[in-house]
Design a protein around this motif. Structure first.
Motif, PDB file in Angstrom:
ATOM      1  N   GLU A 152      -3.095   1.283   6.739  1.00 29.54           N
ATOM      2  CA  GLU A 152      -2.057   0.262   6.768  1.00 29.54           C
ATOM      3  C   GLU A 152      -2.506  -0.978   7.545  1.00 29.54           C
ATOM      4  O   GLU A 152      -2.326  -2.110   7.089  1.00 29.54           O
ATOM      5  CB  GLU A 152      -0.805   0.862   7.411  1.00 29.54           C
ATOM      6  N   LEU A 206      -3.625   7.183   7.836  1.00 28.33           N
ATOM      7  CA  LEU A 206      -2.693   6.333   7.098  1.00 28.33           C
ATOM      8  C   LEU A 206      -2.387   5.043   7.873  1.00 28.33           C
ATOM      9  O   LEU A 206      -2.256   3.965   7.298  1.00 28.33           O
ATOM     10  CB  LEU A 206      -1.398   7.096   6.791  1.00 28.33           C
ATOM     11  N   ILE A 226      -7.714  -0.593   0.475  1.00 32.19           N
ATOM     12  CA  ILE A 226      -7.829   0.603   1.312  1.00 32.19           C
ATOM     13  C   ILE A 226      -7.515   1.875   0.521  1.00 32.19           C
ATOM     14  O   ILE A 226      -6.869   1.841  -0.531  1.00 32.19           O
ATOM     15  CB  ILE A 226      -6.870   0.533   2.528  1.00 32.19           C
ATOM     16  N   GLN A 227      -8.019   2.973   1.029  1.00 29.10           N
ATOM     17  CA  GLN A 227      -7.572   4.300   0.608  1.00 29.10           C
ATOM     18  C   GLN A 227      -7.346   5.109   1.881  1.00 29.10           C
ATOM     19  O   GLN A 227      -8.145   5.002   2.816  1.00 29.10           O
ATOM     20  CB  GLN A 227      -8.659   5.027  -0.198  1.00 29.10           C
ATOM     21  N   GLY A 228      -6.312   5.900   1.907  1.00 22.66           N
ATOM     22  CA  GLY A 228      -6.102   6.823   3.015  1.00 22.66           C
ATOM     23  C   GLY A 228      -5.586   8.120   2.442  1.00 22.66           C
ATOM     24  O   GLY A 228      -4.582   8.128   1.731  1.00 22.66           O
ATOM     25  N   PHE A 229      -6.329   9.184   2.656  1.00 23.27           N
ATOM     26  CA  PHE A 229      -5.886  10.462   2.070  1.00 23.27           C
ATOM     27  C   PHE A 229      -6.401  11.644   2.856  1.00 23.27           C
ATOM     28  O   PHE A 229      -7.552  11.668   3.259  1.00 23.27           O
ATOM     29  CB  PHE A 229      -6.318  10.563   0.609  1.00 23.27           C
ATOM     30  N   ARG A 284       0.879  -1.172   0.000  1.00 25.55           N
ATOM     31  CA  ARG A 284       0.000   0.000   0.000  1.00 25.55           C
ATOM     32  C   ARG A 284       0.909   1.212   0.000  1.00 25.55           C
ATOM     33  O   ARG A 284       1.777   1.340   0.867  1.00 25.55           O
ATOM     34  CB  ARG A 284      -0.965  -0.001   1.198  1.00 25.55           C
ATOM     35  N   ARG A 312     -12.208   2.209  -6.790  1.00 24.68           N
ATOM     36  CA  ARG A 312     -11.928   3.018  -7.988  1.00 24.68           C
ATOM     37  C   ARG A 312     -12.282   4.485  -7.794  1.00 24.68           C
ATOM     38  O   ARG A 312     -11.742   5.360  -8.466  1.00 24.68           O
ATOM     39  CB  ARG A 312     -12.714   2.474  -9.178  1.00 24.68           C
ATOM     40  N   VAL A 313     -13.226   4.741  -6.912  1.00 26.79           N
ATOM     41  CA  VAL A 313     -13.701   6.114  -6.761  1.00 26.79           C
ATOM     42  C   VAL A 313     -12.582   6.988  -6.185  1.00 26.79           C
ATOM     43  O   VAL A 313     -11.827   6.570  -5.315  1.00 26.79           O
ATOM     44  CB  VAL A 313     -14.982   6.156  -5.905  1.00 26.79           C
ATOM     45  N   HIS A 314     -12.445   8.199  -6.758  1.00 21.13           N
ATOM     46  CA  HIS A 314     -11.406   9.123  -6.305  1.00 21.13           C
ATOM     47  C   HIS A 314     -11.995  10.490  -6.029  1.00 21.13           C
ATOM     48  O   HIS A 314     -11.687  11.463  -6.709  1.00 21.13           O
ATOM     49  CB  HIS A 314     -10.299   9.225  -7.357  1.00 21.13           C
ATOM     50  N   SER A 315     -12.878  10.540  -5.064  1.00 21.89           N
ATOM     51  CA  SER A 315     -13.412  11.843  -4.674  1.00 21.89           C
ATOM     52  C   SER A 315     -13.383  11.902  -3.158  1.00 21.89           C
ATOM     53  O   SER A 315     -13.089  10.906  -2.490  1.00 21.89           O
ATOM     54  CB  SER A 315     -14.838  12.002  -5.195  1.00 21.89           C
ATOM     55  N   ASN A 316     -13.686  13.077  -2.642  1.00 17.84           N
ATOM     56  CA  ASN A 316     -13.786  13.200  -1.194  1.00 17.84           C
ATOM     57  C   ASN A 316     -14.968  12.369  -0.691  1.00 17.84           C
ATOM     58  O   ASN A 316     -15.778  11.887  -1.474  1.00 17.84           O
ATOM     59  CB  ASN A 316     -13.976  14.659  -0.793  1.00 17.84           C
ATOM     60  N   TYR A 371     -18.405  12.372   1.330  1.00 20.69           N
ATOM     61  CA  TYR A 371     -19.446  13.295   1.802  1.00 20.69           C
ATOM     62  C   TYR A 371     -20.443  12.621   2.726  1.00 20.69           C
ATOM     63  O   TYR A 371     -21.102  13.272   3.516  1.00 20.69           O
ATOM     64  CB  TYR A 371     -20.190  13.895   0.598  1.00 20.69           C
ATOM     65  N   ASP A 374     -13.724  19.077  -6.342  1.00 21.53           N
ATOM     66  CA  ASP A 374     -13.949  17.645  -6.223  1.00 21.53           C
ATOM     67  C   ASP A 374     -15.061  17.185  -7.169  1.00 21.53           C
ATOM     68  O   ASP A 374     -16.048  17.897  -7.384  1.00 21.53           O
ATOM     69  CB  ASP A 374     -14.324  17.308  -4.775  1.00 21.53           C
ATOM     70  N   VAL A 375     -14.866  16.016  -7.732  1.00 19.38           N
ATOM     71  CA  VAL A 375     -15.864  15.438  -8.630  1.00 19.38           C
ATOM     72  C   VAL A 375     -16.199  14.041  -8.158  1.00 19.38           C
ATOM     73  O   VAL A 375     -15.320  13.185  -8.050  1.00 19.38           O
ATOM     74  CB  VAL A 375     -15.314  15.389 -10.081  1.00 19.38           C
ATOM     75  N   THR A 409     -13.574   7.128 -10.682  1.00 22.39           N
ATOM     76  CA  THR A 409     -14.866   7.575 -10.159  1.00 22.39           C
ATOM     77  C   THR A 409     -15.949   7.352 -11.208  1.00 22.39           C
ATOM     78  O   THR A 409     -17.057   6.870 -10.901  1.00 22.39           O
ATOM     79  CB  THR A 409     -14.772   9.076  -9.806  1.00 22.39           C
ATOM     80  N   VAL A 419      -3.012   6.974  -0.197  1.00 17.17           N
ATOM     81  CA  VAL A 419      -2.421   5.643  -0.041  1.00 17.17           C
ATOM     82  C   VAL A 419      -3.431   4.609  -0.511  1.00 17.17           C
ATOM     83  O   VAL A 419      -4.582   4.623  -0.080  1.00 17.17           O
ATOM     84  CB  VAL A 419      -2.051   5.393   1.438  1.00 17.17           C
ATOM     85  N   ASP A 453     -17.374   3.901 -11.545  1.00 12.46           N
ATOM     86  CA  ASP A 453     -18.441   3.615 -10.576  1.00 12.46           C
ATOM     87  C   ASP A 453     -19.773   4.168 -11.080  1.00 12.46           C
ATOM     88  O   ASP A 453     -20.828   3.558 -10.897  1.00 12.46           O
ATOM     89  CB  ASP A 453     -18.101   4.223  -9.206  1.00 12.46           C
ATOM     90  N   TYR A 466      -5.858  18.278   1.477  1.00 15.87           N
ATOM     91  CA  TYR A 466      -4.689  19.143   1.610  1.00 15.87           C
ATOM     92  C   TYR A 466      -5.029  20.611   1.399  1.00 15.87           C
ATOM     93  O   TYR A 466      -5.835  20.953   0.547  1.00 15.87           O
ATOM     94  CB  TYR A 466      -3.607  18.738   0.621  1.00 15.87           C
ATOM     95  N   GLY A 467      -4.386  21.439   2.166  1.00 14.96           N
ATOM     96  CA  GLY A 467      -4.516  22.871   1.979  1.00 14.96           C
ATOM     97  C   GLY A 467      -3.243  23.526   2.450  1.00 14.96           C
ATOM     98  O   GLY A 467      -2.309  22.838   2.860  1.00 14.96           O
ATOM     99  N   PRO A 468      -3.189  24.843   2.376  1.00 18.16           N
ATOM    100  CA  PRO A 468      -1.985  25.532   2.809  1.00 18.16           C
ATOM    101  C   PRO A 468      -1.930  25.721   4.331  1.00 18.16           C
ATOM    102  O   PRO A 468      -0.990  26.301   4.848  1.00 18.16           O
ATOM    103  CB  PRO A 468      -2.101  26.883   2.100  1.00 18.16           C
ATOM    104  N   ASN A 478      -3.849   0.367  -2.366  1.00 17.92           N
ATOM    105  CA  ASN A 478      -3.214  -0.916  -2.652  1.00 17.92           C
ATOM    106  C   ASN A 478      -2.468  -0.842  -3.976  1.00 17.92           C
ATOM    107  O   ASN A 478      -2.858  -0.116  -4.883  1.00 17.92           O
ATOM    108  CB  ASN A 478      -4.266  -2.024  -2.751  1.00 17.92           C
TER     109      ASN A 478
END
Lengths: 311, 393, 103, 192
Positions: free
Chosen positions: D26, D22, D35-38, B6, D62-66, D68, B360-361, B275, B176, B278, D41-43, B178
């Motif tokens: 792990e 994270l 898993i996903q861990g994220f 991972r 597969r999904v890559h969004s925040n 909600y 974000d999308v 995304t 992070v 899905d 991020y901001g300043p 897999n």
């Protein structure tokens, strides 16, 4: 080994004729001399900033360079050669390069004092084993004589023209040699090709064979930009040195050493007079500008003497 | 045996770089790619690689040093993002035109102004015509795989061009997930030894590089370069097929997801493709024939293949994570639509700009695009050619 | 890629397929085959009797056109000499004439 | 097909919420999950409210969004309850764990009328007693795992132990304290 002028003449030339620099250009004279300081058995990688030297010496397919040569852009000769040097360090460590290679960058004052300054400063700070040689002709000659931060005060250039109100460039020449010395690198020198070329040859040899970064600032007259009679180039260089407009010195591990002290320091008029770029200073109403120029050169010379422990 | 791990995208890429063991890496920190040289310099510090790491004073010098190193016969890599890529702009063209097979990770981030550290594709899209091969990647896995393959593509005798491996800032770079890693030996053997034809360090054969071309030769050199990037397509196919044998992961010039029987489809690059998959599944469960084409090789652009893959679809939305400011659609849209001209003329094609500056999308945002496409497919009429997803009107 | 040509084969008649990629020039010092002697309007001419073989002129030539000879003197490479006259001025023995170059 | 679980972390920059997310990723990775861990991020620098996320699934993600509509929320710093809408989108079928000495009933009062599970754990006390320093993230990990029951308790502890051995390879003296902190939090978390 003591300098033997005639013996150096037997070393192979590493910069050929057939380049397209102007007749009487100072830059190739500098290049020939610097490269002559290489041991004949050593291979060199030469990087070149965009400029007169570059466009004239590497017109496809004709290269005037007998060593390996790379040009990539105007402002990055130091970064480019530092990459090549890093490649050498890596490949040598891996046993893939059996021989010694030296790294030399050439840039004009535009590519060195100005647009290439950041890249130069970075490469020096990182400590690559390389020599950066600035052939200083005191303006952007390649694009048609525009002022650079190396152009002396009052010089008439196409972007600092002498007019009825403004007498040429208003700013003093940047003291790059001292700025480079302030980087704390092992070897920095200011030189010029003159007389039997001992000064430039020996400084080149030291610069090339000093481990770590070295910087050479070498005066290289430009007959077009300075507007003098081409044949007097060597005399003009001597005047620059004897008026103390371009003093010869070196900074070895932080210590300043004066290389040459004129027996009779000549007045700056001797330097200004033969050059068309200073012609306007000789109008009667501009006498005070020449005095100002003289006062500035005197002060700079005085400061240098102190730094060199000569005073 | 593959290694189940991972890692974040940046960790994965740095890991690949360690396995590739390049001779030189020259890089400058910039969010969100900073971690790549950071992790890598630790490998250097620990003696795990033979690499000479050059911590340059700017991205311009990073690319300049890469050019010097690659010209000296060193396998050379770097990483950057956003303003860093923009500052490299001049040198990108020079690297490609000098035919130096540098491999760079471009962690995609928006361009200033206003300054924004988040993801979109403005940076890499700005460099799309610099002569670099560009490969876009959905996941840390794909980025890792592509980086290893990029070495082979770049250095191939028919190509000799630099490659930019792109993935999304933060979303992929810092998330992070897999991943299946290859064993060191496998990567080492796959990338092989770098044997450049010309090298500045070849004492026996000194060369001059970066020569000045008069009009008598410049055009010929450009024609030659155009041929090289054309060649990159077949070379990538071959390298990907070979890579499939060692990894079990087969890549194409692009990825089709439930596209063969789709009525409506979107074309999209990088992480949002996941995304959108899905979304496709959700719509398929509702009986809607949605599909997706994920951009992978963007330069050279596989125009004919993409046109063919989309030719049976009724309506297509091309998704751009960059506003091209052409007032005629984003960069991917322009290329896709142009590719389809004369080859897939019946298909309605629209453009969506989305996700700029880290907007974000989600799955339901993408659904809105498919809803729009369904309307076009049903009516046969395009209402709006250019659209913005998730903007406040 | 096709075989690398000789420098004299790189001319305006060859195909894009036959030039070296990226403008690399594997012909180090190939500029020597390019002549610049026709740039000259004035010609330096050595007065053998006056030449002492001091060689002070030799390093000042921007075109590497002054060649030290075995007899300790110099000769000119007129294929490349552009006639700048720097050597003429620098000679302490007035051993170099500078004449109009009419061929 | 296993359902995907989404977790949102609320903490302050410098407190370790990102590290906790994270670590969770792990630990669950080690049990064989996808898993996903994220973090978001901001300043912002140390002290600013910070959000981090986890997705956990038995299938590739597969999904890559925040996130909600999280299944679970972890609040690493109690003081955030006043300024951040920590239950925004939180599923009623899930729950929230807060680092506080207060009881779940007292905390529920700050959570509008959230109907799901509320858990509290005094991560400050646990970490100070077991680690000698205020590092709330390990106890919070224990608490959220106790609430979700995503993996079997012993398996989770074993997996975390592996992570600690890896993470603290250069300072093994802190491993035992972290394991104790983890176990205590799993025992001491109060859920209502």
């Amino acid at each position: 080994m003591p300098y033997n002028f005639k013996k150096t003449a037997q070393k192979p030339e590493r910069f050929t004729g057939g380049h397209r620099m102007c007749a009487g250009c100072g830059a190739p004279v500098v290049v020939r001399t610097v490269l002559r300081a290489l041991k004949p058995e050593d291979h060199a990688v030469i990087a070149n900033a965009t400029g007169c030297l570059e466009v004239s010496s590497s017109i496809y397919p004709y290269s005037a360079w007998k060593d390996s040569y790379i040009h990539s852009a105007f402002e990055n000769a130091a970064a480019t050669v530092s990459g090549a040097e890093a490649a050498y360090v890596s490949l040598k460590k891996q046993g893939k390069i059996p021989y010694d290679t030296k790294f030399i960058a050439f840039g004009g004052d535009g590519g060195t004092y100005d647009i290439g300054f950041q890249s130069l400063s970075g490469a020096m700070e990182r400590g690559h084993d390389m020599v950066y040689v600035c052939y200083d002709n005191e303006a952007y000659m390649n694009t048609g004589i525009q002022r650079s931060s190396s152009t002396p005060k009052f010089a008439d250039t196409t972007t600092s023209p002498a007019g009825s109100v403004i007498p040429g460039k208003l700013q003093y020449k940047k003291d790059l040699t001292k700025i480079m010395a302030a980087h704390g690198i092992p070897y920095v020198a200011q030189s010029a090709p003159m007389k039997n070329f001992r000064d430039l040859y020996e400084k080149s040899e030291k610069a090339i064979y000093t481990q770590g970064p070295a910087f050479l600032n070498v005066l290289a007259p430009c007959p077009r930009g300075w507007r003098y009679d081409t044949p007097i180039m060597m005399e003009l260089i001597e005047i620059a040195v004897d008026t103390c407009v371009w003093p010869l010195y070196e900074v070895v591990n932080g210590e300043y050493h004066l290389s040459y002290k004129p027996k009779n320091k000549r007045p700056v008029e001797d330097w200004l007079k033969p050059q068309g770029r200073f012609k306007h200073l000789f109008a009667p109403q501009n006498r005070h500008l020449i005095d100002e120029f003289q006062a500035y050169v005197d002060k700079e010379w005085d400061d240098l003497l102190k730094l060199c422990g000569e005073k | 045996m593959a290694i189940r791990e991972r890692l974040s995208g940046n960790e994965a890429v740095a890991f690949a770089m360690r396995q590739i063991d390049p001779d030189v890496v020259a890089a400058f920190p910039i969010t969100p790619s900073t971690e790549v040289p950071q992790y890598f310099s630790q490998f250097v510090a620990n003696g795990q690689v033979h690499t000479e790491f050059v911590a340059v004073e700017s991205e311009h010098s990073a690319m300049s040093a890469c050019i010097g190193a690659e010209a000296a016969g060193a396998r050379t890599m770097t990483a950057t993002s956003s303003q860093g890529l923009a500052l490299m702009w001049e040198m990108l063209y020079i690297a490609a035109s000098m035919r130096l097979p540098i491999v760079m990770t471009a962690v995609n981030r928006a361009l200033s102004a206003p300054i924004n550290i988040h993801n979109d594709h403005s940076d890499a899209m700005g460099a799309r015509d610099s002569g670099w091969i560009q490969i876009y990647n959905e996941t840390n896995q794909e980025a890792y795989d592509s980086l290893i393959m990029a070495i082979r593509v770049a250095e191939h005798a028919d190509v000799q061009l630099p490659v930019m491996v792109c993935y999304d800032g933060f979303i992929t770079s810092h998330s992070v997930e897999n991943i299946m890693l290859l064993e060191d030996e496998l990567v080492k053997n796959f990338v092989g030894e770098y044997k450049p034809k010309y090298s500045l360090l070849d004492k026996e054969h000194p060369v001059s590089m970066g020569m000045f071309d008069l009009p008598a030769f410049y055009f010929e050199h450009k024609r030659q370069q155009a041929e090289a990037i054309k060649n990159a397509k077949q070379v990538l196919i071959d390298v990907q097929n070979e890579f499939a044998k060692i990894s079990g992961r087969q890549y194409g010039l692009f990825e089709e997801y439930k596209l063969d029987d789709a009525d409506i489809a979107i074309v999209i690059a990088n992480s949002t493709a996941g995304t959108a998959k899905d979304t496709v599944d959700m719509l398929r469960e509702q009986g809607i024939k949605a599909g997706l084409l994920k951009i992978r090789l963007f330069r050279p652009f596989p125009a004919d293949e993409i046109a063919k893959a989309l030719s049976h679809v009724k309506a297509v939305a091309v998704m751009d994570k960059a506003e091209g400011f052409s007032a005629a659609g984003g960069p991917i849209f322009v290329d896709v639509r142009s590719a389809m001209y004369g080859k897939a003329d019946g298909v309605k094609v629209i453009n969506y700009i989305y996700g700029l500056g880290g907007r974000d999308v989600g799955v339901y945002d993408i659904k809105q695009v498919y809803d729009h496409l369904q309307k076009i497919a049903d009516s046969g009429q395009v209402d709006n050619l250019y659209n913005y997803l998730g903007i406040r009107e | 890629m096709n075989e690398v040509k000789k420098i004299e084969e790189i001319n305006e008649d060859i195909s894009w397929r036959d030039i070296t990629p990226g403008g690399v020039a594997p012909w180090a010092g190939g500029a020597e085959t390019f002549t610049t002697g026709d740039w000259r309007t004035m010609r330096p001419v050595l007065i053998e009797d006056k030449c002492t073989g001091c060689l002070l002129c030799w390093p000042t030539c921007p075109d590497t056109s002054i060649i030290p000879t075995d007899d300790g003197k110099i000769k000119y490479d007129y294929d490349h000499c552009k006639g700048c006259g720097v050597c003429v001025e620098v000679c302490p023995f007035d051993a170099i004439d500078f004449v109009e170059d009419i061929s | 097909m296993g359902k995907m679980i989404e977790i949102r972390w609320h903490g302050r920059g410098g407190q370790g919420a990102k590290t906790a997310s994270l670590l969770l990723a792990e630990a669950l990775f080690n049990t064989g999950k996808y898993i996903q861990g994220f973090p978001e991020y901001g300043p912002e620098r140390s002290g600013a409210p910070l959000t981090a996320y986890n997705r956990i699934s038995d299938e590739p993600i597969r999904v890559h969004s925040n996130i909600y509509e999280p299944d679970y929320v972890v609040v690493v710093d109690e003081t955030l309850l006043a300024s951040v809408d920590v239950t925004a989108g939180l599923k009623e079928t899930g729950g929230i764990v807060v680092n506080t000495p207060k009881s779940p009933e007292e905390i529920r009062h700050y959570l509008k009328d959230y109907k799901g599970k509320v858990g509290t754990v005094d991560a400050k006390k646990i970490s100070e007693e077991e680690l000698g320093r205020y590092f709330p993230n390990v106890p919070m990990l224990g608490a959220i795992m106790a609430m979700t029951g995503l993996v079997e308790k012993e398996q989770f502890i074993k997996s975390m132990e592996e992570s600690f051995h890896h993470k603290f390879a250069t300072k093994p003296e802190v491993i035992d304290g972290n394991v104790r902190a983890l176990k205590r939090a799993m025992e001491e978390v109060r859920i209502s």
